[in-house]
Scaffold this motif. Structure first.
Motif, PDB file in Angstrom:
ATOM      1  N   GLU A  39     -50.229   9.329  45.403  1.00  0.00           N
ATOM      2  CA  GLU A  39     -51.277   9.117  46.399  1.00  0.00           C
ATOM      3  C   GLU A  39     -51.003  10.018  47.601  1.00  0.00           C
TER       4      GLU A  39
ATOM      5  N   ASP B 266     -55.832   9.096  49.005  1.00  0.00           N
ATOM      6  CA  ASP B 266     -55.659   7.780  49.628  1.00  0.00           C
ATOM      7  C   ASP B 266     -56.411   7.718  50.962  1.00  0.00           C
TER       8      ASP B 266
ATOM      9  N   LYS C 228     -59.524   6.708  46.888  1.00  0.00           N
ATOM     10  CA  LYS C 228     -59.351   5.341  47.383  1.00  0.00           C
ATOM     11  C   LYS C 228     -60.037   5.214  48.746  1.00  0.00           C
TER      12      LYS C 228
ATOM     13  N   GLU D 281     -49.564  -0.207  42.639  1.00  0.00           N
ATOM     14  CA  GLU D 281     -49.120   0.718  43.679  1.00  0.00           C
ATOM     15  C   GLU D 281     -47.775   0.220  44.184  1.00  0.00           C
TER      16      GLU D 281
ATOM     17  N   ASN E 259     -46.929   6.520  46.992  1.00  0.00           N
ATOM     18  CA  ASN E 259     -47.412   7.244  48.168  1.00  0.00           C
ATOM     19  C   ASN E 259     -46.501   8.424  48.487  1.00  0.00           C
TER      20      ASN E 259
END
Ligand code: C2E
Ligand code: MG
Ligand code: MG
Length: 469
Positions: free
Chosen positions: A331, A361, A382, A244, A299
């Motif tokens: 995400e 996420d 997640k 990530e 993200n």
């Protein structure tokens, strides 16, 4: 009513027509009254408008300057109105505002109430001792929104955020009072929606701090102070699946600033659009250079979602960097879906058609509505790290983790646990059938050079060495 007669003659001077002009004074008076009303009242809700509010506030200030009384003003902002308006259209939005105005009016019990903008209302509270009277009124306003709204066949839940300022403690002129009530409102909205806060002097200090942070962030963009750390995501077997990308800000003046601090500010100021684009490009460029075809998770802020061209941006970055679409995982958080559900689904569908993966996420912290999981097939869920951190001590967290695992398995979606720090947590997750982990235990967020071996670089360097030797 007055009438005026005029004779109209032909060329010879003979009367041909008699023109009667009737001037209906009552009509004109009514029209004048209507115009005067329109100048002071809002068309949609028939509440006093901004001009009327300004006049009333000026008159109130005038009066209390002589009498020495106190009074309060309350700034109100509706929570979730914009979403409802976007989702169901303006007819529903208008009907909703009329019903909102009606409820506020009933709760205001005679205090001045005006609509000063789209979903902004203001009250002037002159009766009773302050700040108690204004606070009591604010509570009544909040209570008036507990029940759902029903408009045109839709059942909707709206909330209120309220900021208050009291004369003379929080200001002695109109401008200061309004600004301070708005600062309090801003805090109320930022801290927890559906609440009331009264102005406190340190609020302006905090607002000032946010502003300077925003300015520093702007110059950080120009000075290249932003860069990426990478944190491994692994299977329970220990195999690395990917990384990530997490943005970092090494500020000249402030030192290291956490994304938890600057991302919200970047979102408020829309700077996140530029930051997000940079992060996406850099992360894809980096991943494309790895010998191992690992995934790279990036993200995406809800604000980036509001930009129409997110799928186009993603496509152009993929083409530019040559990264295979299946290696990119975006995400997103549930708030993207809450903001504007149908639009979000359409953007997600377009993104997926590019071949990129979509992960949900921070699952468990937001609304965690199961309907979201149903309406879009995410490639990964997640679980938020707050549940993992609590795993050993909180039965509730354990129950949530277990439920999410069950959900993931029945939907066929892999579950990744975030923030795994201890062997005990890891062992529990294995037992619960968790698929993947990310946390300090299996690797901290670090510069990619520290993970050269995992991405397959060190091996190549050694081969080169061997070849050279
Ligand atoms: P997130 O996406 O949930 O990222 C995971 C966060 O958990 C990261 O914090 C990471 O450093 C931290 N973390 C990872 N393992 C552990 C652990 O074992 N224990 C603990 N206590 N923490 C762990 P970070 O880097 O501070 O980022 C915080 C949040 O900021 C991220 O949460 C994400 O929402 C946001 N963020 C970071 N980078 C970006 C970005 O490039 N774009 C956007 N839009 N948001 C970003
Ligand atoms: Mg994340
Ligand atoms: Mg997360």
């Amino acid at each position: 009513m007055t009438a005026k007669k005029t004779v109209i003659r032909d060329e010879t001077g003979k009367p041909q027509y008699l023109l009667t002009v009737v001037d209906d004074v009552t009509e004109r008076r009514l029209a004048e009254q209507r115009i005067a009303h329109m100048a002071h009242y809002d068309n949609l809700t028939d509440l006093p408008n901004r001009a009327a509010f300004n006049e009333c506030l000026a008159a109130t200030l005038d009066r209390v300057a002589r009498s020495g009384e106190q009074f309060g003003i309350l700034s109100i902002d509706l929570d979730r109105f914009k979403e409802a308006n976007d989702a169901y259209g303006h007819a529903v939005g208008d009907a909703l505002l009329r019903e909102v105005a009606r409820r506020l009016q009933a709760a205001a019990a005679g205090a001045f109430l005006g609509r000063i903008g789209g979903d902004e209302f203001t009250l002037i509270v002159t009766d009773g001792a302050q700040p108690a009277a204004a606070a009591a009124l604010a509570e009544r306003l909040l209570a008036a929104f507990v029940d759902d709204f029903e408009v045109e066949g839709h059942r909707l839940k709206l909330g209120l955020s309220i900021g208050g300022a009291i004369y003379p403690t929080d200001g002695t002129d109109a401008k200061t009072l309004i600004i301070n009530a708005d600062i309090a409102l801003y805090r109320a909205k930022a801290e927890s929606r559906e609440s009331v806060l009264f102005f406190e002097p340190q609020m302006s200090a905090r607002l000032h701090e946010r502003r300077t942070l925003e300015e520093d962030l702007r110059s950080a963009m120009g000075r290249d102070e932003l860069f990426l750390h990478y944190q491994p995501q692994k299977k329970m077997s220990g195999e690395t699946i990917g990384f990530e990308a997490l943005v970092r800000w090494q500020c000249q003046k402030r030192g290291m600033v956490s994304p938890g601090v600057f991302i919200p500010i970047a979102e408020e100021s829309n700077l996140i659009v530029r930051i997000g684009e940079r992060v996406l490009r850099e992360a894809c460029r980096e991943a494309a250079s790895w010998p191992q075809p690992l995934t790279i998770a990036v993200n995406i802020s809800p604000i980036q979602f509001r930009q129409d061209d997110l799928p186009r941006l993603v496509l152009s970055v993929l083409l530019e960097t040559g990264l295979a679409p299946a290696r990119l995982e975006l995400e997103i958080t549930e708030s993207v879906l809450i903001d504007d559900f149908s639009r979000a689904i359409s953007i997600l569908t377009r993104l997926k058609s590019l071949g990129v993966r979509i992960a949900l996420d921070d699952f468990g912290t937001g609304y965690s509505s199961l309907s979201y999981l149903h309406s879009f097939s995410f490639d990964k869920i997640k679980i938020d790290r707050i549940f993992i951190g609590d795993l050993e001590h909180s039965r509730q967290s354990m129950a949530i983790v277990r439920a999410v695992m069950g959900l993931g398995h029945s939907l066929g979606v892999p579950i990744l646990a975030e923030g795994v720090e201890t062997d005990a947590q890891y062992a529990s997750l294995v037992q619960e059938g968790c698929d993947e982990v990310q946390g300090y235990l299996t690797g901290r967020p670090l510069p990619i050079a520290d993970y050269a071996k995992l991405v397959g670089r060190e091996a190549i360097t050694q081969q080169n060495y061997a070849a050279a030797g």
